[in-house]
Design a protein around this motif. Structure first.
Motif, PDB file in Angstrom:
ATOM      1  N   ILE A 249       5.353  92.249 141.122  1.00 18.65           N
ATOM      2  CA  ILE A 249       4.801  90.952 141.507  1.00 18.65           C
ATOM      3  C   ILE A 249       5.089  89.907 140.443  1.00 18.65           C
ATOM      4  N   ARG A 250       4.921  90.251 139.173  1.00 20.06           N
ATOM      5  CA  ARG A 250       5.181  89.303 138.101  1.00 20.06           C
ATOM      6  C   ARG A 250       6.659  88.964 138.009  1.00 20.06           C
ATOM      7  N   PHE A 251       7.538  89.933 138.287  1.00 20.57           N
ATOM      8  CA  PHE A 251       8.979  89.639 138.240  1.00 20.57           C
ATOM      9  C   PHE A 251       9.385  88.720 139.390  1.00 20.57           C
ATOM     10  N   ILE A 252       8.849  88.973 140.570  1.00 19.89           N
ATOM     11  CA  ILE A 252       9.215  88.140 141.726  1.00 19.89           C
ATOM     12  C   ILE A 252       8.719  86.707 141.555  1.00 19.89           C
ATOM     13  N   SER A 253       7.518  86.542 140.996  1.00 19.61           N
ATOM     14  CA  SER A 253       6.930  85.203 140.886  1.00 19.61           C
ATOM     15  C   SER A 253       7.178  84.536 139.547  1.00 19.61           C
ATOM     16  N   SER A 254       7.970  85.145 138.671  1.00 19.22           N
ATOM     17  CA  SER A 254       8.192  84.558 137.348  1.00 19.22           C
ATOM     18  C   SER A 254       9.040  83.292 137.460  1.00 19.22           C
ATOM     19  N   PRO A 255       8.752  82.274 136.646  1.00 18.51           N
ATOM     20  CA  PRO A 255       9.550  81.037 136.695  1.00 18.51           C
ATOM     21  C   PRO A 255      10.948  81.204 136.133  1.00 18.51           C
ATOM     22  N   ASN A 256      11.134  82.152 135.199  1.00 16.76           N
ATOM     23  CA  ASN A 256      12.445  82.380 134.593  1.00 16.76           C
ATOM     24  C   ASN A 256      12.659  83.882 134.498  1.00 16.76           C
ATOM     25  N   LYS A 257      13.543  84.413 135.341  1.00 17.34           N
ATOM     26  CA  LYS A 257      13.757  85.860 135.407  1.00 17.34           C
ATOM     27  C   LYS A 257      14.323  86.420 134.100  1.00 17.34           C
ATOM     28  N   LEU A 258      15.234  85.674 133.461  1.00 18.32           N
ATOM     29  CA  LEU A 258      15.859  86.172 132.237  1.00 18.32           C
ATOM     30  C   LEU A 258      14.837  86.272 131.109  1.00 18.32           C
ATOM     31  N   LYS A 259      14.024  85.253 130.925  1.00 21.72           N
ATOM     32  CA  LYS A 259      12.990  85.304 129.885  1.00 21.72           C
ATOM     33  C   LYS A 259      11.989  86.411 130.173  1.00 21.72           C
ATOM     34  N   PHE A 260      11.701  86.638 131.436  1.00 17.74           N
ATOM     35  CA  PHE A 260      10.765  87.693 131.789  1.00 17.74           C
ATOM     36  C   PHE A 260      11.324  89.063 131.426  1.00 17.74           C
ATOM     37  N   ILE A 261      12.618  89.266 131.644  1.00 15.94           N
ATOM     38  CA  ILE A 261      13.222  90.573 131.388  1.00 15.94           C
ATOM     39  C   ILE A 261      13.297  90.868 129.895  1.00 15.94           C
ATOM     40  N   ILE A 262      13.639  89.861 129.089  1.00 18.13           N
ATOM     41  CA  ILE A 262      13.850  90.113 127.656  1.00 18.13           C
ATOM     42  C   ILE A 262      12.575  89.963 126.837  1.00 18.13           C
ATOM     43  N   ALA A 263      11.443  89.653 127.462  1.00 17.29           N
ATOM     44  CA  ALA A 263      10.182  89.547 126.717  1.00 17.29           C
ATOM     45  C   ALA A 263       9.796  90.915 126.165  1.00 17.29           C
ATOM     46  N   SER A 264       9.354  90.934 124.903  1.00 13.86           N
ATOM     47  CA  SER A 264       9.069  92.209 124.237  1.00 13.86           C
ATOM     48  C   SER A 264       7.929  92.964 124.913  1.00 13.86           C
ATOM     49  N   VAL A 265       6.870  92.261 125.315  1.00 13.00           N
ATOM     50  CA  VAL A 265       5.740  92.936 125.971  1.00 13.00           C
ATOM     51  C   VAL A 265       6.171  93.527 127.305  1.00 13.00           C
ATOM     52  N   ASN A 266       7.026  92.825 128.036  1.00 13.58           N
ATOM     53  CA  ASN A 266       7.504  93.336 129.319  1.00 13.58           C
ATOM     54  C   ASN A 266       8.423  94.541 129.136  1.00 13.58           C
ATOM     55  N   ILE A 267       9.221  94.529 128.079  1.00 10.67           N
ATOM     56  CA  ILE A 267      10.098  95.678 127.810  1.00 10.67           C
ATOM     57  C   ILE A 267       9.263  96.933 127.565  1.00 10.67           C
ATOM     58  N   ILE A 268       8.181  96.791 126.805  1.00 12.41           N
ATOM     59  CA  ILE A 268       7.269  97.922 126.588  1.00 12.41           C
ATOM     60  C   ILE A 268       6.694  98.398 127.911  1.00 12.41           C
ATOM     61  N   ASP A 269       6.360  97.469 128.779  1.00 12.44           N
ATOM     62  CA  ASP A 269       5.795  97.833 130.078  1.00 12.44           C
ATOM     63  C   ASP A 269       6.819  98.578 130.934  1.00 12.44           C
ATOM     64  N   TYR A 270       8.086  98.119 130.910  1.00  8.99           N
ATOM     65  CA  TYR A 270       9.121  98.840 131.679  1.00  8.99           C
ATOM     66  C   TYR A 270       9.244 100.281 131.202  1.00  8.99           C
ATOM     67  N   ILE A 271       9.386 100.423 129.869  1.00 15.74           N
ATOM     68  CA  ILE A 271       9.644 101.751 129.312  1.00 15.74           C
ATOM     69  C   ILE A 271       8.460 102.682 129.564  1.00 15.74           C
ATOM     70  N   ALA A 272       7.245 102.164 129.383  1.00 14.72           N
ATOM     71  CA  ALA A 272       6.067 103.000 129.584  1.00 14.72           C
ATOM     72  C   ALA A 272       5.940 103.443 131.032  1.00 14.72           C
ATOM     73  N   THR A 273       6.237 102.544 131.952  1.00 17.27           N
ATOM     74  CA  THR A 273       6.143 102.902 133.366  1.00 17.27           C
ATOM     75  C   THR A 273       7.266 103.846 133.770  1.00 17.27           C
ATOM     76  N   MET A 274       8.479 103.591 133.286  1.00 20.28           N
ATOM     77  CA  MET A 274       9.591 104.464 133.619  1.00 20.28           C
ATOM     78  C   MET A 274       9.430 105.855 133.016  1.00 20.28           C
ATOM     79  N   SER A 275       8.756 105.944 131.868  1.00 19.52           N
ATOM     80  CA  SER A 275       8.570 107.261 131.240  1.00 19.52           C
ATOM     81  C   SER A 275       7.751 108.192 132.127  1.00 19.52           C
ATOM     82  N   PHE A 276       6.817 107.628 132.900  1.00 18.54           N
ATOM     83  CA  PHE A 276       6.025 108.460 133.794  1.00 18.54           C
ATOM     84  C   PHE A 276       6.900 109.063 134.891  1.00 18.54           C
ATOM     85  N   PHE A 277       7.749 108.244 135.493  1.00 18.94           N
ATOM     86  CA  PHE A 277       8.623 108.745 136.559  1.00 18.94           C
ATOM     87  C   PHE A 277       9.682 109.694 136.007  1.00 18.94           C
ATOM     88  N   ILE A 278      10.184 109.422 134.804  1.00 11.10           N
ATOM     89  CA  ILE A 278      11.154 110.330 134.190  1.00 11.10           C
ATOM     90  C   ILE A 278      10.500 111.669 133.884  1.00 11.10           C
TER      91      ILE A 278
END
Length: 494
Positions: A249-278
């Protein structure tokens, strides 16, 4: 008498903000290519009746400016803000870098404050709701907003973003923020509790044992390992379902997709969520491999979700920014620690070998590195201790050096945190909207008098009105305007 007249001709009167200053013309010529060095009676702000130059500027700063012409030393007034002082110096044509060294620290303090405010702006600590125009500019549909052709998605997208990324924007956003914090806490607590022995279920294997003497067969239950209770699995599935939904939801509604992807807090969120599925995939397809338990080590990444709390707490944002701003001090601290650890590890190694020591704990310098690190950081596990007098003396020096090394950079880090926190608290108490200051309107010159026409409307072709000012007062005003007109070409540097 002639000497008095010559002295009067060499003096000039400057009226700045209602305060009159008198000095010699030669004094103003000391600093060429400045506003005061080019004063002539042809300037528009010269009053021939009072024989003075009028400037509607700050009188307190001008006292230091005039003193600079007299003494050649520019001092900073402590009762004036730095940007105002720079603005006044720019008006008078002076260089702000000529401030005396005794005032330099006080003068440059406002620049540090401006840098701090710029950092706080980047941290986005404001809880004030932006206007519709600011929202349209942020999300990139400013042209559609001006034309009045905002689509439903452009209207809904900022609202969704505010709900999930700006916890203090509305009551609904606060509820979403509380739910997000709840799932983060539940996930962390579950991650910690599932390692407790009482929270784990033993994995029992049935082993068939055949006796060689009696040729009987028996079954033995063997406890090979323990697994986390199945309830933790369902808790993690539920929490990660929310985290995945929130990221999408935050990625779809973000004003700037590139800034959202490279944000440090968001990167931690990606990795933590992906670690569960991995982890689920590895348990499904790699559980039979040898040393498969090592793969569980990567699940520690989920503990990094604690950094997501920075979106919900301004204090955590300030703390993280404090460590960023104190990076030089922290680097210097680590450098001094490494330097001291190497020196004292080498000293204690050779100090323990000087005397006979059958219980020597320092068999090599690498072992001494651990002792030096524990001693300099004042932890003192006591697993390694010097036994000789020379080694004890080295240990005492190591402890003192560690205290001094760690204590020196700490006040700088505390000062940075205090600075950011105090500015944040002060800005939160200030009004968000300031009164608008209108520009100064220029005075309109009175039109010249037409011969043969009298009255206050002379020169305009209009009949005089009953409530108009008297003819005598208007005549005096016209005479004053004519007296202020320059006789030669106008050289207005002001």
């Amino acid at each position: 008498m002639n000497l008095l007249n010559m002295d009067a001709e060499n003096r000039v009167v400057l009226n700045v903000g209602g305060i009159r200053h008198e000095t010699y013309k030669a004094t103003l010529k000391k600093i060429p290519a400045t506003r005061l060095s080019r004063l002539t009676e042809a300037l528009g702000n010269y009053d021939p009746i009072l024989n003075e130059y009028f400037f509607d500027r700050h009188p307190g700063v001008f006292a230091q400016v005039l003193n600079y012409y007299r003494t050649g030393k520019l001092h900073y007034p402590t009762d004036v803000c730095g940007p105002l002082f720079e603005e006044e110096l720019a008006f008078w044509g002076l260089d702000s870098n000529q401030v005396e060294p005794c005032c330099w620290m006080t003068y440059t303090q406002h620049r540090n404050t401006q840098e701090t405010l710029a950092v706080l702006d980047r941290l986005d600590l404001d809880t004030e709701k932006p206007s519709e125009e600011e929202t349209a500019k942020k999300f990139g549909f400013e042209d559609a907003y001006i034309k009045g052709k905002v689509s439903w998605w452009q209207h809904v997208k900022p609202q969704i973003w505010s709900l999930f990324d700006e916890p203090y924007s509305s009551n609904a956003a606060k509820i979403i923020g509380i739910i997000s914090v709840f799932f983060i806490c539940v996930s962390i607590i579950s991650f910690c509790l599932k390692t407790h022995p009482d929270m784990r279920v033993p994995l029992i294997r049935n082993i068939t044992v055949k006796s060689a003497t009696t040729n009987n067969t028996a079954w033995v239950l063997d406890k090979t390992q323990t697994n986390a209770h199945v309830a933790f699995f369902y808790i993690e599935c539920f929490c990660n379902a929310w985290f995945t939904f929130e990221i999408l939801i935050r990625f779809i509604s973000s004003p700037n997709k590139l800034k959202f992807i490279i944000a440090s807090v968001n990167i931690i969120d990606y990795i933590a969520t992906m670690s569960f599925f991995i982890d689920l995939i590895l348990q499904k397809f790699a559980s039979h491999l040898e040393n498969a338990d090592i793969l569980e080590f990567f699940s520690i990444i989920r503990i990094m979700r604690l950094f997501k709390l920075t979106r919900h707490s301004s204090g955590l944002k300030i703390l993280v920014q404090t460590f960023r701003a104190s990076a030089k001090e922290l680097t210097l601290l680590v450098f001094f620690l490494v330097l001291g650890i190497v020196i004292f590890a080498s000293l204690v190694y050779y100090a323990e070998r000087i005397q006979t020591n059958p219980h020597n704990d320092f068999n090599s310098i690498p072992l001494g590195l651990w002792w030096a690190l524990v001693t300099m950081t004042t932890v003192g596990y006591g697993d390694m201790t010097p036994k000789t007098y020379v080694g004890m003396f080295v240990g005492a020096l190591c402890a003192l050096a560690g205290v001094l090394t760690i204590a020196l950079p700490v006040p700088v880090i505390v000062s940075n945190f205090t600075m950011y926190y105090s500015h944040t608290q002060a800005r939160a108490k200030l009004p968000k909207k300031r009164r608008r200051v209108l520009p100064v309107e220029q005075l309109r010159p009175i039109p010249p008098r037409i011969p043969g026409q009298t009255g206050p409307n002379a020169g305009s072709g209009k009949l005089p009105s009953s409530n108009a000012p008297s003819t005598a007062s208007m005549d005096n005003a016209i005479k004053r305007m004519n007296a202020n007109k320059p006789s030669g070409p106008k050289m207005d540097f002001l």
